[in-house]
Design a protein around this motif. Structure first.
Motif, PDB file in Angstrom:
ATOM      1  N   PHE A 286      75.944  19.268 108.266  1.00 53.82           N
ATOM      2  CA  PHE A 286      75.937  19.850 106.931  1.00 53.82           C
ATOM      3  C   PHE A 286      74.504  20.266 106.614  1.00 53.82           C
ATOM      4  O   PHE A 286      73.644  20.247 107.497  1.00 53.82           O
ATOM      5  N   HIS A 287      74.250  20.685 105.394  1.00 51.42           N
ATOM      6  CA  HIS A 287      72.953  21.279 105.055  1.00 51.42           C
ATOM      7  C   HIS A 287      72.369  20.623 103.813  1.00 51.42           C
ATOM      8  O   HIS A 287      73.087  20.341 102.854  1.00 51.42           O
ATOM      9  N   GLN A 288      71.069  20.396 103.853  1.00 55.00           N
ATOM     10  CA  GLN A 288      70.361  19.779 102.740  1.00 55.00           C
ATOM     11  C   GLN A 288      69.154  20.621 102.341  1.00 55.00           C
ATOM     12  O   GLN A 288      68.659  21.429 103.122  1.00 55.00           O
ATOM     13  N   MET A 289      68.713  20.383 101.110  1.00 55.68           N
ATOM     14  CA  MET A 289      67.430  20.911 100.654  1.00 55.68           C
ATOM     15  C   MET A 289      66.611  19.772 100.080  1.00 55.68           C
ATOM     16  O   MET A 289      67.110  18.970  99.292  1.00 55.68           O
ATOM     17  N   GLU A 290      65.360  19.715 100.507  1.00 56.65           N
ATOM     18  CA  GLU A 290      64.395  18.712 100.061  1.00 56.65           C
ATOM     19  C   GLU A 290      63.328  19.412  99.233  1.00 56.65           C
ATOM     20  O   GLU A 290      62.852  20.491  99.605  1.00 56.65           O
ATOM     21  N   GLY A 291      62.939  18.823  98.126  1.00 58.77           N
ATOM     22  CA  GLY A 291      61.848  19.361  97.319  1.00 58.77           C
ATOM     23  C   GLY A 291      60.808  18.303  97.045  1.00 58.77           C
ATOM     24  O   GLY A 291      61.152  17.146  96.770  1.00 58.77           O
ATOM     25  N   VAL A 292      59.533  18.658  97.149  1.00 66.11           N
ATOM     26  CA  VAL A 292      58.433  17.723  96.911  1.00 66.11           C
ATOM     27  C   VAL A 292      57.383  18.409  96.042  1.00 66.11           C
ATOM     28  O   VAL A 292      57.050  19.584  96.269  1.00 66.11           O
ATOM     29  N   ARG A 293      56.864  17.667  95.050  1.00 67.92           N
ATOM     30  CA  ARG A 293      55.750  18.166  94.244  1.00 67.92           C
ATOM     31  C   ARG A 293      54.727  17.047  94.071  1.00 67.92           C
ATOM     32  O   ARG A 293      55.086  15.925  93.724  1.00 67.92           O
ATOM     33  N   ILE A 294      53.452  17.365  94.316  1.00 70.66           N
ATOM     34  CA  ILE A 294      52.361  16.397  94.205  1.00 70.66           C
ATOM     35  C   ILE A 294      51.497  16.733  93.000  1.00 70.66           C
ATOM     36  O   ILE A 294      51.232  17.908  92.711  1.00 70.66           O
ATOM     37  N   PHE A 295      51.053  15.686  92.310  1.00 68.03           N
ATOM     38  CA  PHE A 295      50.153  15.847  91.171  1.00 68.03           C
ATOM     39  C   PHE A 295      48.827  15.151  91.478  1.00 68.03           C
ATOM     40  O   PHE A 295      48.800  14.046  92.044  1.00 68.03           O
ATOM     41  N   SER A 296      47.732  15.781  91.077  1.00 71.12           N
ATOM     42  CA  SER A 296      46.410  15.163  91.188  1.00 71.12           C
ATOM     43  C   SER A 296      46.111  14.402  89.899  1.00 71.12           C
ATOM     44  O   SER A 296      46.744  14.648  88.859  1.00 71.12           O
ATOM     45  N   PRO A 297      45.146  13.470  89.906  1.00 72.72           N
ATOM     46  CA  PRO A 297      44.823  12.691  88.691  1.00 72.72           C
ATOM     47  C   PRO A 297      44.504  13.555  87.479  1.00 72.72           C
ATOM     48  O   PRO A 297      44.828  13.165  86.343  1.00 72.72           O
ATOM     49  N   ASP A 298      43.901  14.728  87.688  1.00 74.17           N
ATOM     50  CA  ASP A 298      43.563  15.599  86.563  1.00 74.17           C
ATOM     51  C   ASP A 298      44.792  16.037  85.782  1.00 74.17           C
ATOM     52  O   ASP A 298      44.706  16.358  84.594  1.00 74.17           O
ATOM     53  N   GLU A 299      45.954  16.065  86.438  1.00 76.59           N
ATOM     54  CA  GLU A 299      47.156  16.583  85.807  1.00 76.59           C
ATOM     55  C   GLU A 299      47.812  15.586  84.866  1.00 76.59           C
ATOM     56  O   GLU A 299      48.570  15.976  83.985  1.00 76.59           O
ATOM     57  N   TRP A 300      47.591  14.294  85.077  1.00 77.50           N
ATOM     58  CA  TRP A 300      48.245  13.329  84.188  1.00 77.50           C
ATOM     59  C   TRP A 300      47.270  12.508  83.337  1.00 77.50           C
ATOM     60  O   TRP A 300      47.703  11.811  82.418  1.00 77.50           O
ATOM     61  N   LYS A 301      45.972  12.602  83.600  1.00 73.30           N
ATOM     62  CA  LYS A 301      45.042  11.700  82.925  1.00 73.30           C
ATOM     63  C   LYS A 301      44.999  11.896  81.411  1.00 73.30           C
ATOM     64  O   LYS A 301      44.730  10.957  80.659  1.00 73.30           O
ATOM     65  N   ASP A 302      45.269  13.117  80.929  1.00 75.89           N
ATOM     66  CA  ASP A 302      45.242  13.372  79.491  1.00 75.89           C
ATOM     67  C   ASP A 302      46.638  13.363  78.860  1.00 75.89           C
ATOM     68  O   ASP A 302      46.810  13.775  77.719  1.00 75.89           O
ATOM     69  N   SER A 303      47.636  12.901  79.636  1.00 77.11           N
ATOM     70  CA  SER A 303      49.019  12.971  79.145  1.00 77.11           C
ATOM     71  C   SER A 303      49.383  11.802  78.239  1.00 77.11           C
ATOM     72  O   SER A 303      50.427  11.823  77.575  1.00 77.11           O
ATOM     73  N   GLY A 304      48.555  10.769  78.236  1.00 70.12           N
ATOM     74  CA  GLY A 304      48.874   9.601  77.434  1.00 70.12           C
ATOM     75  C   GLY A 304      49.891   8.690  78.075  1.00 70.12           C
ATOM     76  O   GLY A 304      50.436   7.792  77.416  1.00 70.12           O
ATOM     77  N   THR A 305      50.182   8.915  79.352  1.00 61.34           N
ATOM     78  CA  THR A 305      51.139   8.067  80.065  1.00 61.34           C
ATOM     79  C   THR A 305      50.613   7.800  81.457  1.00 61.34           C
ATOM     80  O   THR A 305      49.674   8.451  81.928  1.00 61.34           O
ATOM     81  N   ASP A 306      51.210   6.846  82.149  1.00 59.83           N
ATOM     82  CA  ASP A 306      50.760   6.525  83.500  1.00 59.83           C
ATOM     83  C   ASP A 306      51.299   7.544  84.495  1.00 59.83           C
ATOM     84  O   ASP A 306      52.207   8.331  84.181  1.00 59.83           O
ATOM     85  N   ALA A 307      50.761   7.512  85.730  1.00 60.80           N
ATOM     86  CA  ALA A 307      51.090   8.525  86.736  1.00 60.80           C
ATOM     87  C   ALA A 307      52.574   8.526  87.076  1.00 60.80           C
ATOM     88  O   ALA A 307      53.201   9.595  87.182  1.00 60.80           O
ATOM     89  N   THR A 308      53.172   7.347  87.256  1.00 58.13           N
ATOM     90  CA  THR A 308      54.585   7.272  87.633  1.00 58.13           C
ATOM     91  C   THR A 308      55.477   7.849  86.546  1.00 58.13           C
ATOM     92  O   THR A 308      56.396   8.631  86.820  1.00 58.13           O
ATOM     93  N   SER A 309      55.217   7.472  85.304  1.00 51.91           N
ATOM     94  CA  SER A 309      56.033   7.995  84.192  1.00 51.91           C
ATOM     95  C   SER A 309      55.874   9.501  84.054  1.00 51.91           C
ATOM     96  O   SER A 309      56.838  10.221  83.762  1.00 51.91           O
TER      97      SER A 309
END
Length: 457
Positions: free
Chosen positions: A226-249
């Motif tokens: 059968f057939h699958q699709m995998e998607g991955v997205r990586i974030f650097s610390p700059d992308e979440w540090k000002d979000s007011g939440t931790d990296a995992t959240s």
């Protein structure tokens, strides 16, 4: 992501097995003889630790000393030697199907599917769905996601299991569940097999689509390829540090937003819900379900990538999400395709119904040929499994078998267990004659007795 094949399969597919089939024979790695067949850029990228200095040897020459098993009286289907081509590289059948290798369990009928790549056909339901998903990511994440859809399905055990943290005793590693080319090499059972290497190559946003292989039961929604699709997205610390939440959240929030948008893109304004689950390679892990055609349906599995995977592959300070989805499962719903075997049909009455870019065109059955039911009963041995039975039946009847179903099971006073299976034969394209069905059943009986070491009743 190791994605289950149906909505009820997630826990089963990921359940740890206490009956893991350990590999007891040390067989030289096939990867050394494949290294000249798969240069960089052609999808198959062996790990250095698997390679020997004998890369110029002919394919599988290192395995020539493995003794052949004693022949037994059994039905054999003679298949001419063939070549398939993936990414411009030709692979001989003998490179993948080796009856003399006791660690090889890839049959001829599985080899015949390698290289067909239904997901790369723009007028096929699988290809149409893949392109619709591509459209979503191109529209919402312009030029961010790199797409891979021609990576070779022959991968190392390390790629397929170890590098995505699948435990050593996981059921999916057994010979009952996975197709082994040899003890170190498999046909990938999920597109996650390419995740670690793509991370090491520096990719931060990518989609991987491909054919995957699992030994499984036979019915209208299960097929060994059968057939699958995998998607991955990586974030650097700059992308979440000002979000007011931790990296995992932060990553989990972005993941859910992305995939809810994808579900609406494919199914319209549907009701959705998130279900907590378990995968070895993500934490936390989720399944997305949608309410569609008056039923809750699992669409995909996903989660925040385990930090160990990122650390091992040079992304120590990053956080990432990943998802995986089965294309057949969604295409059967979107196109109203009732039997998974139809995806492999070359009948024009099927193929002519679909056009490039037309997602969700409803399949019109061109005929419903009558089924024929045949039962087979036998006393099972300790090594018997239903997956092995299904492999034998497929090897004889191919896509003429619609279902193999256990209908009776009992143990006598001597402790011997008998099982009875009902085999449903039905062609997608024509009526089967009594003569050919009887011959198929006779061949199945001989093959089951010869290959599974059971006693027919």
């Amino acid at each position: 992501m190791l994605i289950p094949r149906s909505s009820s399969c997630c826990a089963r597919a990921l359940r740890l097995s206490t009956h893991h089939h350990a590999i007891h024979m040390a067989v030289p790695s096939l990867l050394s003889s494949f290294c000249h067949l798969f240069p960089r850029g052609h999808g198959f990228k062996p790990f250095p630790q698997f390679l020997s200095s004998s890369c110029s040897a002919s394919p599988l020459s290192s395995l020539s000393s493995v003794p052949s098993p004693k022949p037994n009286k059994r039905v054999k289907t003679l298949v001419a030697a063939a070549l398939l081509e993936i990414g411009g590289v030709k692979i001989a059948k003998d490179d993948v199907v080796r009856e003399s290798d006791p660690t090889n369990n890839v049959p001829d009928n599985i080899f015949s599917k390698i290289g067909l790549q239904l997901h790369r056909r723009d007028t096929h339901p699988i290809g149409i769905l893949k392109n619709a998903i591509y459209d979503y990511f191109d529209t919402n994440y312009a030029s961010k996601f790199v797409k891979f859809d021609d990576l070779c399905p022959i991968v190392s055990v390390q790629q397929n299991f170890d590098e995505v943290l699948v435990p050593a005793d996981h059921v999916s590693r057994s010979y009952n569940d996975t197709y082994y080319v040899n003890a170190d090499t498999v046909l990938r059972c999920h597109t996650s097999a390419h995740q670690a290497e793509l991370l090491r190559e520096g990719h931060s946003h990518f989609l991987v689509t491909g054919d995957v292989y699992r030994r499984d039961s036979i019915d209208s929604t299960h097929y060994p390829v059968f057939h699958q699709m995998e998607g991955v997205r990586i974030f650097s610390p700059d992308e979440w540090k000002d979000s007011g939440t931790d990296a995992t959240s932060y990553a989990a929030m972005d993941l859910k937003k992305c995939l809810e948008g994808l579900a609406r893109h494919l199914f319209g304004a549907v009701e959705m819900r998130w279900v907590d689950t378990y995968f070895p390679f993500t934490n936390p892990s989720f399944e997305l379900e949608i309410y569609f055609q008056e039923n809750w349906m699992e669409v995909l599995g996903c989660g925040v990538t385990e930090q160990d995977i990122l650390t091992r592959n040079g992304r120590k300070d990053s956080v990432a999400w990943a998802f995986g989805l089965g294309l057949e499962r969604l295409a059967m719903v979107l196109f109203d395709i009732p039997d998974i075997r139809l995806f492999w049909s070359t009948d024009q009455r099927f193929t002519s119904q679909f056009s490039e870019g037309k997602l969700g065109v409803k399949f019109k059955p061109f005929s419903k040929f009558p089924p024929c039911y045949k039962d087979i009963s036998f006393w099972i041995s300790d090594s018997f499994t239903e997956n092995n039975l299904c492999e034998v039946v497929r090897g004889v009847a191919g896509d003429l078998v619609e279902e193999v179903k256990l209908i009776d099971n009992f143990t006598n006073k001597k402790g011997m267990t008998s099982q009875c299976y009902r085999i449903t034969y039905r062609s997608m394209e024509r009526s089967l004659t009594d003569e050919e069905i009887n011959q198929l059943q006779w061949n199945v009986r001989e093959a089951v007795q010869g290959k599974l070491y059971v006693t027919l009743r």
